[in-house]
Design an enzyme around this catalytic site. Structure first.
Site, PDB file in Angstrom:
ATOM      1  N   TYR A  22     -54.281  20.287 -40.957  1.00  0.00           N
ATOM      2  CA  TYR A  22     -54.976  20.316 -41.138  1.00  0.00           C
ATOM      3  C   TYR A  22     -56.246  19.454 -41.220  1.00  0.00           C
ATOM      4  O   TYR A  22     -56.632  19.054 -40.231  1.00  0.00           O
ATOM      5  CB  TYR A  22     -54.340  19.301 -42.542  1.00  0.00           C
ATOM      6  CG  TYR A  22     -53.096  19.696 -42.729  1.00  0.00           C
ATOM      7  CD1 TYR A  22     -52.727  20.661 -43.314  1.00  0.00           C
ATOM      8  CD2 TYR A  22     -51.888  19.284 -42.177  1.00  0.00           C
ATOM      9  CE1 TYR A  22     -51.248  21.342 -44.199  1.00  0.00           C
ATOM     10  CE2 TYR A  22     -50.533  20.325 -42.260  1.00  0.00           C
ATOM     11  CZ  TYR A  22     -50.473  20.881 -43.431  1.00  0.00           C
ATOM     12  OH  TYR A  22     -49.529  21.392 -43.646  1.00  0.00           O
ATOM     13  N   HIS A  23     -57.859  20.105 -42.337  1.00  0.00           N
ATOM     14  CA  HIS A  23     -58.652  19.653 -41.781  1.00  0.00           C
ATOM     15  C   HIS A  23     -58.615  17.754 -42.628  1.00  0.00           C
ATOM     16  O   HIS A  23     -58.571  17.478 -44.372  1.00  0.00           O
ATOM     17  CB  HIS A  23     -60.181  19.523 -42.612  1.00  0.00           C
ATOM     18  CG  HIS A  23     -60.046  21.399 -43.229  1.00  0.00           C
ATOM     19  ND1 HIS A  23     -60.552  22.020 -41.847  1.00  0.00           N
ATOM     20  CD2 HIS A  23     -59.372  22.227 -43.131  1.00  0.00           C
ATOM     21  CE1 HIS A  23     -60.871  22.615 -41.237  1.00  0.00           C
ATOM     22  NE2 HIS A  23     -59.988  23.386 -42.659  1.00  0.00           N
TER      23      HIS A  23
END
Length: 84
Positions: A22-23
């Site tokens: 995930y960012h």
């Protein structure tokens, strides 16, 4: 019973289990308040000539994919840099 982990054991555990799927968002939050790391022109407060233009400036994780939003932020950052 609580175990005491060594620094090496903690590092090994992180390397084995951490993922970057995930960012990260909000780690360098943009805003105009005193708690914001980045100002509205994407400049890092207190660090001359440094800007941040990735998902970390977003105050909250958006519900969709962050790719398009990050491209838009980077494009705007380029405009700020070119404008001087």
């Amino acid at each position: 019973m609580h175990e005491q982990w060594s620094d090496e054991a903690i590092t090994d555990h992180i390397r084995e289990h951490a993922k970057t799927v995930y960012h990260p968002c909000g780690t360098c939050r943009m805003g105009s308040d005193d708690d914001a790391v980045v100002d509205p022109r994407l400049r890092v407060r207190g660090v001359p000539r440094l800007r941040i233009c990735d998902a970390s400036i977003m105050p909250r994780l958006k519900s969709g994919n962050t790719n398009a939003a990050v491209i838009m932020v980077a494009d705007r950052c380029a405009d700020f840099i070119l404008a001087g």
